[in-house]
Design an enzyme around this catalytic site. Structure first.
Site, PDB file in Angstrom:
ATOM      1  N   GLU B  64      12.027  38.075   8.458  1.00  0.00           N
ATOM      2  CA  GLU B  64      11.260  37.246   7.555  1.00  0.00           C
ATOM      3  C   GLU B  64      10.232  36.486   8.452  1.00  0.00           C
ATOM      4  O   GLU B  64       9.118  36.293   8.056  1.00  0.00           O
ATOM      5  CB  GLU B  64      12.201  36.332   6.959  1.00  0.00           C
ATOM      6  CG  GLU B  64      13.146  37.294   5.793  1.00  0.00           C
ATOM      7  CD  GLU B  64      14.253  37.827   6.226  1.00  0.00           C
ATOM      8  OE1 GLU B  64      14.648  37.664   7.535  1.00  0.00           O
ATOM      9  OE2 GLU B  64      15.130  38.650   5.635  1.00  0.00           O
ATOM     10  N   HIS B 133      22.552  33.079  -2.183  1.00  0.00           N
ATOM     11  CA  HIS B 133      21.684  33.985  -2.779  1.00  0.00           C
ATOM     12  C   HIS B 133      21.310  33.333  -4.279  1.00  0.00           C
ATOM     13  O   HIS B 133      21.313  34.259  -5.323  1.00  0.00           O
ATOM     14  CB  HIS B 133      22.469  35.244  -3.104  1.00  0.00           C
ATOM     15  CG  HIS B 133      22.273  36.282  -1.996  1.00  0.00           C
ATOM     16  ND1 HIS B 133      22.524  35.695  -0.682  1.00  0.00           N
ATOM     17  CD2 HIS B 133      22.217  37.693  -2.004  1.00  0.00           C
ATOM     18  CE1 HIS B 133      22.271  36.838   0.249  1.00  0.00           C
ATOM     19  NE2 HIS B 133      22.290  37.876  -0.763  1.00  0.00           N
TER      20      HIS B 133
END
Ligand SMILES: Cc1ncc(C[n+]2csc(CCOP(=O)(O)OP(=O)(O)O)c2C)c(N)n1
Ligand SMILES: [Mg+2]
Lengths: 315, 329
Positions: B64, B133
């Site tokens: 990322e 999440h």
């Protein structure tokens, strides 16, 4: 070790039906097919050694001694789960067994394992720490920063990469220019081995070597265990409604099915007369019973109460 | 013209923005994790690789920070990249390149270089996915000077704001909520862009102003409809952009209604709700008939268990109750 592998396999397979039925809802990444790695590595550890895991950590947790009832209860989101229903399948812990935690963020625990190894070294505890991660995590910079620091400070840390050739939907060749994970530690002077991750004896032997290297204070050690997940990335499979939507070719899955680590070990044990058919049957029956009881325990357990939502934010 | 208005799903509205903008502007590229997988990005990237090739549609390794940095670098060097983080939780790995580099770049070089990039993070919560999440981190980005933050709540806005973000010379954080992906609504076929920084009144009313952020705008409208049946007329405002915030629109409404409730799917402390209420208190205090209020997530990580999730997330029902309480009904 056979028993551990069977316990993991039976536990994983027992989750399939409840997932399909919707009784289990949290994202659940099954370890089926990779049992030899958690089993071989953890068999080389002492109880006081430390382990960090990933999103696919049921196997690591069980192999390190985590309680199966608390595992299943956690997956169902029950109060009696190992994380008291706050974490689910992707957040497992068994502190007294040295399983310090698993998380789904890829690469999320690698540096934490470095820190735990550092703590062990500073306190002169001679505990070895293990960091499990997948081939996908080799894309994260934190892995290389961790390799560097662990080598620099000669930390007792065993890096275990479970290379199952897929990072969710992407095959290894689409995320790395070369199939060379076992080489990534070498520039840091970290000894490294490339293994058949479906051969539990090979994993065990290599892990023992790595663990003693760490324990003797010589620094970190790296294992690449080549394996395959026999289930979906998340849940039982990656197929949608009967169609083959798994990006992995059917033939490839079949090929790996033939290399099932449990079958492999079973054949070895029988051939060398280490176990008899009856022993195997007994071990499997015991595991079945344990799994059945764990589900019962989980189902009978209460959910956390809504009023306890904000409990555990702080100590 | 009386042709029926074309309806499109939220996720396909984003998809259409990409198709049209990539067609129009060769410097647009999309990169990030999971572009090839509906599991990550739904149908937002459908057909893009087939049409524009893997050269301009890059499914990346799990990296990322470097991928976001690379996208920023490409923007500096003349491209118009979209970098996607299929869960905004993963985008935390890229905070360094987003905040230290992209946000500061134009200012710290005296305006000589800019970063025309869309940094797209998807809120993907619920379903027992737990703490790592499920997070909604828009307030974090709104705090950073140099970043614009848009949060479309309808298919129409999803396309219009994506196009606007792709035309903007600055880094735009585009945050959507996976729960909106199946929403259907009117989306013009042509390329259009919505002004970044302009809110909209979703429902007119005079009794109370409800400001709903992203998915909460939708829930606020639902609550408004329920309240209407009971004779309470709520004015629902969807800011659509949270940085820069269209505070004038909110102030104007509050001056009319004298009451405000902000509903946000982020955490309470340091959230966007607090920011809006502070602005309202500074600019419209004499008009307030009773204390301004906010609904937000408790200062607690996202839980896993279904019983806890149910207590955690805000729904229309909670908004209805809060409004009634505020009106003393
Ligand atoms: C930081 C971060 N980025 C992306 C993801 C999404 N994600 C979940 S699992 C996974 C792939 C992991 O692949 P690998 O490490 O090989 O483990 P495997 O699933 O094969 O066991 C990804 C990218 C994530 N969880 N965390
Ligand atoms: Mg993998």
């Amino acid at each position: 070790m056979y028993k551990t592998m069977i316990r993991i396999r039976f536990c994983e397979e027992s989750l399939v039906e409840p997932i399909i039925k919707g009784e289990i809802r949290c994202p659940t990444h099954l370890y089926t097919g990779q049992e030899a790695i958690a089993t071989g590595v953890c068999a080389a550890l002492k109880k006081r050694d430390l382990v960090f895991g990933t999103h696919r950590s049921h196997g690591h947790y069980l192999a390190k001694g985590g309680d199966m009832r608390e595992l299943i209860a956690e997956i169902y989101g029950k109060k009696t789960g190992c994380s008291r229903g706050r974490g689910g399948s992707m957040h497992l812990i068994s502190k007294d067994k040295g399983f310090l935690g698993s998380v789904p963020l890829v690469g999320g625990t690698i540096a934490l394992a470095v820190g735990a190894a550092l703590a062990s070294k500073m306190k002169k505890e001679r505990r070895v720490c293990v960091s499990f991660f997948g081939d996908g995590a080799t894309g994260e910079g934190i892995l290389y920063e961790s390799l560097n620091f662990a080598a620099l400070k000669k930390l007792p840390l065993l890096f275990v990469c479970e290379n199952n050739f897929y990072s969710t939907h992407l095959p290894l060749r689409e995320i790395r220019p070369k199939d060379n994970i076992s080489e990534i530690a070498r520039p840091f002077g970290i000894p490294s081995l490339k293994l058949d991750g479906n051969n539990v004896l090979q994993v065990f032997k290599a892990a023992k070597k790595g663990v003693s290297f760490c324990r003797e204070g010589k620094g970190p050690f790296f294992l690449e265990c080549r394996t395959y997940r026999l289930r979906g990335h998340v849940g039982p499979d990656d197929n949608i409604q009967g169609a083959h939507t798994d990006i992995r070719p059917k033939e490839e899955i079949e090929k790996w099915r033939k290399k099932d680590p449990i079958k492999k070990f079973e054949n070895f044990l029988l051939k060398n007369k280490i176990l008899r058919k009856s022993d195997i049957k007994r071990i499997q029956e015991e595991a079945e019973k344990e799994v059945r009881e764990a589900h019962l325990f989980a189902k009978r357990s209460p959910y956390p109460k809504a009023k306890d939502l904000t409990k555990y934010v702080f100590t | 013209m009386s042709s029926p208005k074309r309806k499109l799903q939220y996720s396909l509205a984003i998809n259409e923005a990409f198709h049209q903008m990539m067609d129009k502007d060769k410097s647009v590229l999309i990169m990030g994790q999971g572009l090839k997988s509906p599991w990550y990005v739904g149908s937002t990237c459908r057909g893009l690789i087939e049409k524009f090739s893997e050269e301009r549609v890059i499914d990346t390794p799990v990296s990322e920070n470097a991928m976001t940095g690379a996208a920023i670098g490409a923007a500096i060097a003349g491209m118009r990249p979209v970098i996607v983080h299929p869960r905004i939780d993963f985008m935390i790995y890229a905070l360094d390149s987003i905040i230290n580099e992209a946000a500061n770049w134009h200012y710290m070089f005296g305006g000589k270089s800019s970063v025309p990039i869309v940094i797209w993070g998807i809120i993907n919560r619920g379903f027992e996915q737990a703490a790592q999440h499920s997070q909604a981190l828009h307030a974090l980005f709104a705090h950073i000077p140099g970043l614009k933050v848009v949060m479309p709540s309808t298919p129409y806005d999803a396309k219009g704001l994506m196009v606007a973000a792709l035309k903007d010379q600055n880094p735009v954080i585009y945050i959507d909520d996976r729960w909106l992906y199946t929403e259907e609504g009117y989306v013009p076929r042509k390329v259009y862009s919505l002004p970044i920084g302009k809110g909209i009144i979703r429902k007119k009313g005079r009794d109370i102003t409800i400001v709903g952020i992203s998915y909460m705008a939708r829930e606020a409208v639902k609550a408004g409809d329920t309240l209407e049946k009971e004779g309470i007329k709520a004015e629902v405002i969807d800011p659509r952009t949270i940085k820069p915030l269209d505070i004038n629109l909110i102030i104007k409404s509050v001056k009319k209604t004298g009451r405000i409730l902000v509903v946000d799917g982020g955490w309470r402390t340091g959230g966007i709700g607090g920011e809006i209420l502070a602005e309202v208190s500074e600019k419209a205090f004499p008009y307030l008939k009773n204390p301004p209020k906010r609904l937000a997530l408790p200062d607690t990580p996202a839980p896993m268990s279904r019983t806890l999730e149910k207590a955690y997330y805000i729904r229309a029902k909670d908004i209805t109750l809060a409004v009634k309480e505020q009106l003393g009904k």
